[in-house]
Structure formats: C-alpha cells, structure tokens
Motif scaffolding. Structure first.
Motif, PDB file in Angstrom:
ATOM      1  N   ALA A   1       0.834  -1.209   0.000  1.00  0.00           N
ATOM      2  CA  ALA A   1       0.000   0.000   0.000  1.00  0.00           C
ATOM      3  C   ALA A   1       0.866   1.255   0.000  1.00  0.00           C
ATOM      4  O   ALA A   1       0.550   2.242  -0.688  1.00  0.00           O
ATOM      5  N   LEU A   2       1.959   1.222   0.742  1.00  0.00           N
ATOM      6  CA  LEU A   2       2.878   2.359   0.757  1.00  0.00           C
ATOM      7  C   LEU A   2       3.498   2.581  -0.619  1.00  0.00           C
ATOM      8  O   LEU A   2       3.573   3.709  -1.104  1.00  0.00           O
ATOM      9  N   ASP A   3       3.950   1.497  -1.239  1.00  0.00           N
ATOM     10  CA  ASP A   3       4.592   1.611  -2.553  1.00  0.00           C
ATOM     11  C   ASP A   3       3.651   2.193  -3.595  1.00  0.00           C
ATOM     12  O   ASP A   3       4.096   2.841  -4.548  1.00  0.00           O
ATOM     13  N   GLU A   4       2.362   1.962  -3.430  1.00  0.00           N
ATOM     14  CA  GLU A   4       1.383   2.455  -4.398  1.00  0.00           C
ATOM     15  C   GLU A   4       0.897   3.863  -4.073  1.00  0.00           C
ATOM     16  O   GLU A   4       0.081   4.427  -4.806  1.00  0.00           O
TER      17      GLU A   4
ATOM     18  N   GLY B   1      14.665   9.184   0.744  1.00  0.00           N
ATOM     19  CA  GLY B   1      14.231   9.456   2.098  1.00  0.00           C
ATOM     20  C   GLY B   1      12.978  10.310   2.145  1.00  0.00           C
ATOM     21  O   GLY B   1      12.045  10.038   2.913  1.00  0.00           O
ATOM     22  N   HIS B   2      12.946  11.331   1.309  1.00  0.00           N
ATOM     23  CA  HIS B   2      11.780  12.212   1.243  1.00  0.00           C
ATOM     24  C   HIS B   2      10.566  11.451   0.724  1.00  0.00           C
ATOM     25  O   HIS B   2       9.449  11.614   1.222  1.00  0.00           O
ATOM     26  N   ARG B   3      10.775  10.614  -0.289  1.00  0.00           N
ATOM     27  CA  ARG B   3       9.668   9.838  -0.863  1.00  0.00           C
ATOM     28  C   ARG B   3       9.035   8.933   0.195  1.00  0.00           C
ATOM     29  O   ARG B   3       7.806   8.885   0.336  1.00  0.00           O
ATOM     30  N   ILE B   4       9.868   8.224   0.962  1.00  0.00           N
ATOM     31  CA  ILE B   4       9.354   7.293   1.965  1.00  0.00           C
ATOM     32  C   ILE B   4       8.584   8.027   3.058  1.00  0.00           C
ATOM     33  O   ILE B   4       7.489   7.611   3.472  1.00  0.00           O
ATOM     34  N   LEU B   5       9.119   9.147   3.528  1.00  0.00           N
ATOM     35  CA  LEU B   5       8.419   9.928   4.544  1.00  0.00           C
ATOM     36  C   LEU B   5       7.101  10.471   4.018  1.00  0.00           C
ATOM     37  O   LEU B   5       6.091  10.505   4.735  1.00  0.00           O
TER      38      LEU B   5
ATOM     39  N   GLN C   1       5.218   9.160   1.631  1.00  0.00           N
ATOM     40  CA  GLN C   1       4.250   8.075   1.478  1.00  0.00           C
ATOM     41  C   GLN C   1       3.554   7.791   2.805  1.00  0.00           C
ATOM     42  O   GLN C   1       2.360   7.474   2.826  1.00  0.00           O
ATOM     43  N   GLY C   2       4.296   7.917   3.901  1.00  0.00           N
ATOM     44  CA  GLY C   2       3.678   7.732   5.209  1.00  0.00           C
ATOM     45  C   GLY C   2       2.614   8.769   5.498  1.00  0.00           C
ATOM     46  O   GLY C   2       1.597   8.471   6.144  1.00  0.00           O
ATOM     47  N   ARG C   3       2.812   9.970   5.008  1.00  0.00           N
ATOM     48  CA  ARG C   3       1.826  11.049   5.221  1.00  0.00           C
ATOM     49  C   ARG C   3       0.560  10.812   4.404  1.00  0.00           C
ATOM     50  O   ARG C   3      -0.547  11.138   4.851  1.00  0.00           O
ATOM     51  N   PHE C   4       0.714  10.283   3.194  1.00  0.00           N
ATOM     52  CA  PHE C   4      -0.434  10.147   2.292  1.00  0.00           C
ATOM     53  C   PHE C   4      -1.074   8.763   2.306  1.00  0.00           C
ATOM     54  O   PHE C   4      -2.102   8.568   1.669  1.00  0.00           O
ATOM     55  N   LEU C   5      -0.473   7.801   3.018  1.00  0.00           N
ATOM     56  CA  LEU C   5      -1.049   6.461   3.061  1.00  0.00           C
ATOM     57  C   LEU C   5      -2.495   6.486   3.520  1.00  0.00           C
ATOM     58  O   LEU C   5      -3.365   5.807   2.949  1.00  0.00           O
TER      59      LEU C   5
END
Length: 536
Positions: free
Chosen positions: A239-242, A254-258, A260-264
């Motif tokens: 779900a995060l990857d999508e 690093g920015h992308r991963i953080l 994705q956590g905000r928009f999950l």
C-alpha cells in the motif's frame, strides 16, 4: 559604444552612421522574439536615440573634420558609457533573457511534446539525472493523447503531474495548481482522512505517528504508535509503494518514503477502508472499518511545517551544559528581522562571550532563500577563503551550459569566527539555499551533520526559471541553473536514483526507540544526538 569610439578616435567615416540602423533592426527582431525585459527596453531606447541622432549623417555626411573639443567630449562620453555596460555584464547571468513558452493554445499532446523538446536542451540536470527524453515522450505521449481524445482534463492534469514528478526535482512545480484551495482532483482523490498519519521505520514497520482526537481511527481504538499491518486489504508495504500523491516532487528516496507515510491514510471522502493494526504492548491484531471524512487536510497540514511571517529568520539561545543553539528558519530578511546576517553575528558574539563548548545550527525545515546570504553567514565558521559555488546557465546563443563568472560565490572568513565544535541539524525539508550551509561545512574536522535523512536534494538555481504555459491554464516552472562545486561538478541535487543532497555524518536511526522518543514522548531526538556528539 563602438560609434562613440569612432567619433573619438577616427576621422569622419560615413559607414559609422549605418551601425545604429543595424542596432535598431536587431532590437526590433529581439522585441518580436519576446525579449521585453526592463533592461532590454532601456537598450532598445538607447539604440533608437543614437539612430535618430546619426541618421542625418547617412544622407548628408559632414564635410568639416571633427574638432578636437568635440572628440574630447566623445572620449568622455564613451568612457562614461562603458560603465553601465560593465554593470550589465556583471549581472548578465541574473537578468538574462529566458523566454516563456506559451503552449496554452496547443493540444495536450502538442504542448507536452514542445515542452519535452525544450527541456531536453535547457533543463539543467538532464545529463546529471540521466533523463531519457525519448523514453519520456514514448511513456507520457500516449497518456496525453488519451486525455485529449476523451476530453478528460483530470487525466491530463494527473499525467502532467506524473511527468513533472518523474524528474525528482523539488524545484519543479505547477505554480497555480492550488492543492488546498479548489483543486478538485486533489480533493476527490485524497481529500478524506481517517485521523492518522504514519511513519515507516528502518526495518519496514509502519507506525501511527499522528492521531487526531475524535477521528474514526481514534474511535476505533487505534493508538499513537500502533503498527499498521494491512491497509485497505493490501499488505501495508504494498500500500505504501502504491502511494504516489505529494505536494511537491520528492527528490530523494528518504523524502519519498516519509511522504508516502503522510499520504497512506488519505482517501476519497466517504470511502470505506479496512485496516488491520496492532497497538503497542498488545499482541492482538485488530481489524477496523474506517470511513474517510472531510478533515480539511488536517493530517497533511499537521505534518508539514509552515513558516509564519512573524517568525524571525535567526534565533539563538544557550542550552544546558553551556552549548549554543541557533535556529536558522530561512535565508531571507523577515518581517521582524531585516538583517539575518547581523542577527547571526550578534548571536555568535554572545556565544563567544559566554564561552560555549559548541554550537548547534538547526536547519531543519529551512526552505532556502538567498545563496549570497548563505555565503555571508557561513563566514563565521571558516578560517580561510572557500569556493561555495560556480553557477552555470544554458546559453541560448551557443546551445550549451556555461559558467557565469559574475555569480561565482566564495565564503570569506568573518571577523567574528567560531573555531569550536559544530553540529548541524538537517532533514528532508532542508531545501534549496537551506542546503548551502551544510554543503559548505560538510567535511570540516570540527563539524558533524546530523539527521534522520539527507537534505532535500534540490539545490538548483532559480534566478530566471524556465516557464511554460500549458493548456487548461497551468503554469509550470523549472530551475534554470546548476550549482557547481570546486571541481565544477553538480552539487546538492539528487540523481536518477534519488540519491543526493547533503548526507548526515551521523544518521539518526528511525527505530522503535527513536520513534517513541520523537512521536510519543515529544523529545527532540536530533538535538539529543547533537549534544551527544560533542562528548563522543
């Protein structure tokens, strides 16, 4: 200047009088091509005046030789005339002609192809990021064509956004997309929340880092620090990857991963979401059925730092154990502090008077500002002259990128100098000029860069941005220059893998312990690591 020089040094030659006429024709051509900047208009006017003053000599050449007095006057005028010419040359890189591409009248596909074609030669980081322009055309062209055939402006907008975000450059933006104010696509797709935001740990676990009281998540018993097992029927990692939505293009991994956590946990308003979670200190896995509600983007706004006008650019204090702490919020004058450089100087002077054992420079969430101010302020921390950056722009006449020597920036040692230990705090929101100070100080023996991630990785120059007007009224901007280091290599900007920015010397781990300290207990983890680094 050439004509005036001819007046002063040569005999009365008729062919001199034709030169202003040529200048007028060049001015007309330049104006037709769109260069109507203030500096250009002044040059056009000067050319026209000189032409009017000399046109009579074309048809009726002077018979009498020029007097010595007249020539002397022309020499003085010529010398004075060269002064503004030298000034123009010294600021040429900052006021150079960079035309706007108005593609708004074209079809979706035609506008995309024209924009892609221009960027293939003028985008400063095409080679650095190994951009395959033909591949981009082949990938996004059919999508623009599909939006065009189906007359679907939403598909067009999303395709345009996906294309821009594929560059991984935080300086690229649609300047008038108004995400939080009337953007229907953004509202329809991520306008709903369930009351949480998440963070992915280094080991892959996804934990709840923000919980809104009274929200659906709160009512269902999800607690701060809970581990998300699955989201909307998918394994949480998938779900995060999508998760692709973002306010700005994430330049680094690093920015992308953080982000994705905000928009999950964002979804269309009214959507039902099945979530499996496990609260801390509770082995039971619970399944919750949550419904996204219109929260006015509360979780996004609470996880994105927004500077206030009344916040001073520079603010310092003495911490426990006699360590100095200075927060630099941005590198520009503020509403309550007109001279950040003087404010920093006064702060460093106070630290010296109180004999602090070390200084912590907090650049977290610093969005940037003025590179010249960065170079000036960095002088307090260096004891010898250092090259900060060479600036390179695309030359439309030669068709290649060239260094503008007038914008070469150096750091000169300041009268107020601090030779002691320094810790610099950074994060993924330390961006643009905000990345300049860590770039300058990186590698110095008395300096440690500390953070969970690298800086933003978007250090390009935006003095006269490449601007493209696209269909549906969207205006797109790109950086127009490169920052080069002492070896004339691009510095600061992420590459095609999302690697870039200034990397920490001490990387703070995002594990269960630091998560608890930061998001549950509210401790400043990076600051604690900085204080510990002084004693290591």
């Amino acid at each position: 200047m050439f004509v005036l020089l001819g007046y002063a040094l040569f005999k009365n030659n008729r062919w001199f009088y034709f030169i202003p006429g040529v200048g007028v024709m060049l001015a007309i051509i330049s104006l037709i091509l769109g260069d109507a900047s203030i500096l250009a208009l002044l040059i056009y006017a000067s050319t026209a005046i000189l032409f009017l003053c000399t046109i009579r000599r074309i048809f009726k050449p002077a018979v009498k030789p020029l007097s010595t007095k007249f020539r002397s006057v022309m020499v003085i005028v010529c010398v004075l005339g060269f002064l503004p010419t030298l000034l123009a040359l010294s600021i040429a890189g900052e006021v150079r002609y960079n035309p706007v591409s108005d593609l708004s009248h074209k079809s979706y596909t035609q506008a995309f192809i024209a924009m892609n074609e221009r960027l293939s030669t003028e985008y400063p980081f095409g080679d650095w990021k190994k951009v395959d322009w033909a591949a981009k055309k082949n990938k996004y062209g059919p999508l623009f064509r599909q939006a065009e055939i189906s007359q679907d402006p939403n598909l067009y907008y999303k395709t345009l956004r996906d294309y821009l975000f594929s560059f991984r450059d935080g300086h690229i933006q649609i300047v008038n997309e108004h995400l939080y104010d009337g953007n229907s696509v953004f509202k329809n797709e991520v306008g709903g929340g369930v009351g949480i935001s998440t963070v992915q740990l280094d080991d892959g676990k996804v934990l709840v880092s923000l919980l809104i009281p009274g929200s659906p998540a709160d009512q269902y018993g999800i607690k701060l620090g809970a581990e998300i097992i699955s989201w909307d029927g998918k394994d949480v990692k998938k779900a995060l990857d999508e998760t692709s939505w973002s306010e700005n293009p994430p330049a680094t991994e690093g920015h992308r991963i953080l982000n994705q956590g905000r928009f999950l946990a964002r979804a269309p308003i009214g959507q039902n979401i099945q979530v499996k979670f496990r609260n801390q200190d509770d082995p039971a896995i619970i399944t919750a059925a949550l419904t996204a509600y219109d929260d006015q983007y509360e979780t996004l706004k609470k996880t994105k730092v927004k500077l206030k006008k009344e916040d001073p650019p520079v603010e310092g204090q003495i911490l426990k154990e006699n360590y100095g702490y200075v927060k630099i919020r941005y590198f520009l004058p503020g509403a309550t502090q007109s001279d950040p450089a003087k404010a920093l100087e006064d702060t460093i002077k106070e630290f010296q008077e109180k004999q602090v054992k070390g200084i912590i420079i907090d650049l977290r969430d610093n969005p940037g500002g003025d590179d010249d101010l960065v170079a000036q302020m960095a002088g307090h921390f260096v004891n010898r002259k250092r090259i900060f950056e060479y600036v390179s722009y695309y030359n439309r006449n030669t068709g290649r990128f060239e260094i503008n020597r007038a914008e070469t920036r150096t750091v000169q040692p300041s009268r107020i100098y601090f030779p002691g230990k320094i810790a610099v705090l950074i994060n993924h929101n330390t961006a643009s000029s905000g990345e300049g100070l860590p770039l300058i100080l990186k590698g110095m023996p008395n300096v440690k860069i500390i953070g969970f991630t690298s800086t933003n990785g978007s250090f390009g120059i935006v003095s006269a941005p490449i601007e493209v007007k696209m269909p549906e009224g969207y205006v797109v901007q790109f950086p127009d220059g490169r920052s080069l280091n002492l070896d004339y290599k691009i510095q600061g900007d992420s590459d095609e893998r999302g690697q870039g920015g200034v990397t920490p010397d001490i990387t703070v781990p995002m594990n269960g312990q630091t998560f608890k300290m930061k998001f549950i207990e509210g401790q400043d983890v990076e600051l604690d690591y900085a204080l510990a680094s002084f004693n290591s």
